[in-house]
Design a protein around this motif. Structure first.
Motif, short mmCIF file in Angstrom:
data_model
loop_
_atom_site.label_atom_id
_atom_site.label_comp_id
_atom_site.label_asym_id
_atom_site.label_seq_id
_atom_site.Cartn_x
_atom_site.Cartn_y
_atom_site.Cartn_z
N LEU A 145 0.85 -1.19 0.00
CA LEU A 145 0.00 0.00 0.00
C LEU A 145 0.89 1.25 0.00
N HIS A 146 0.61 2.16 -0.91
CA HIS A 146 1.41 3.39 -0.98
C HIS A 146 0.53 4.56 -1.41
N ARG A 147 0.95 5.73 -1.04
CA ARG A 147 0.17 6.93 -1.33
C ARG A 147 0.63 7.59 -2.64
N HIS A 148 -0.35 8.07 -3.42
CA HIS A 148 -0.06 8.93 -4.57
C HIS A 148 -0.41 10.35 -4.17
N ASP A 149 0.56 11.26 -4.24
CA ASP A 149 0.25 12.64 -3.87
C ASP A 149 0.71 13.66 -4.91
N ILE A 207 -4.54 6.04 -1.80
CA ILE A 207 -3.60 5.02 -1.31
C ILE A 207 -4.06 3.69 -1.92
N HIS A 208 -3.15 3.00 -2.61
CA HIS A 208 -3.57 1.71 -3.18
C HIS A 208 -2.45 0.69 -3.08
N GLY A 209 -2.85 -0.58 -3.16
CA GLY A 209 -1.91 -1.69 -3.13
C GLY A 209 -2.53 -2.90 -3.81
N ILE A 220 -1.77 -2.64 -16.27
CA ILE A 220 -1.08 -1.37 -16.51
C ILE A 220 -1.56 -0.32 -15.52
N ASP A 221 -0.64 0.58 -15.17
CA ASP A 221 -0.97 1.81 -14.45
C ASP A 221 -0.69 2.97 -15.40
N ILE A 222 -1.71 3.75 -15.70
CA ILE A 222 -1.54 4.94 -16.53
C ILE A 222 -1.52 6.13 -15.58
#
Ligand SMILES: [Fe+2]
Length: 257
Positions: A145-149, A207-209, A220-222
């Motif tokens: 799990l990690h945050r995108h900011d 936040i996703h994992g 894929i992650d765009i």
């Protein structure tokens, strides 16, 4: 078509082409299996029907996706409000979910987002306003799990199956000191399969994992950067197994390195 060809029925068969990467291949079976009786034949037809319901249709090539998505995102990227990001992400996802396959990246690199080996990331060029990263998870591996900011994300499943969880902070404390205890709310708990989509904006689900199942997973992650990159590294999150508030899906959590 010869009589011989008429003696065969088509079926779809799932075949592993690389570790954790599956394709569905069309094969023929001899019609003579119908001689096992009407019941057996009906069963085969039922299976064929089931395949027909689950086989995706209306797919587009990766190049056609780029032709549609590059001009589209150019017109939507400027509005970084919560609603603007929603519009951008849903518009991009409506095209990304139709991608049939993505060209193999030049290299697969360790994701560095896992506690153990077996998670890989590869860059695929072509996005003008966004970056396309392929991810490949070996069976039973995990992207923490990690945050995108500073960048939002459209995730699309291509093969296999992964559990994706999204969380948001309760409150607006953005002190990422390791060991600091916080409260988070689980907003999405999704089984990501081929063609399914998960969205991360800077205001929602940020936040996703990912946790791969026994067959592994590929997708894929765009990612679209809409803010300057902050000074700190990626904030990782550890979340308690049991919800503090089951209905509201509130969990105790802590930031990790
Ligand atoms: Fe991410």
């Amino acid at each position: 078509m010869s009589d011989d060809q008429n003696a065969f029925l088509p079926i779809n068969k799932e075949i592993e082409v690389a570790e954790g990467v599956f394709v569905r291949r069309r094969e023929l079976i001899y019609k003579g299996v119908a001689s096992i009786g009407l019941l057996g034949f009906a069963s085969i037809l039922n299976n064929l029907q089931a395949y027909a319901q689950t086989t995706p249709s209306g797919l587009t090539s990766f190049n056609d996706f780029l032709k549609e998505a590059n001009p589209l995102t150019k017109s939507l990227i400027e509005d970084t409000s919560t609603g603007g990001q929603d519009r951008y992400l849903h518009a991009l996802a409506s095209h990304a979910s139709k991608i049939e396959s993505v060209p193999e990246p030049v290299s697969w690199n360790d994701s560095t987002q896992s506690f153990k080996p077996g998670t890989f990331i590869g860059f695929t060029p072509g996005g003008e306003n966004f970056t396309v990263l392929q991810w490949r998870l070996e069976p039973n591996t995990e992207i923490r799990l990690h945050r995108h900011d500073y960048g939002n994300v459209v995730t699309v499943g291509l093969n296999g199956e992964a559990n994706v969880r999204n969380f948001e902070l309760v409150g607006d404390d953005v002190d990422y000191s390791p060991g600091k205890t916080i409260k988070v709310k689980k907003t999405v708990d999704q089984q990501l399969t081929r063609g399914s989509v998960n969205l991360v904006s800077l205001d929602k689900n940020y936040i996703h994992g990912f946790r791969a199942g026994p067959d592994g997973a590929h997708g894929i992650d765009i990612t679209t950067r809409i803010k300057p990159k902050p000074d700190h590294g990626t904030p990782y999150l550890g979340v308690s197994d049991k919800a503090e508030d089951e209905f509201r899906q509130i969990y105790e959590a802590e930031w990790q390195e």
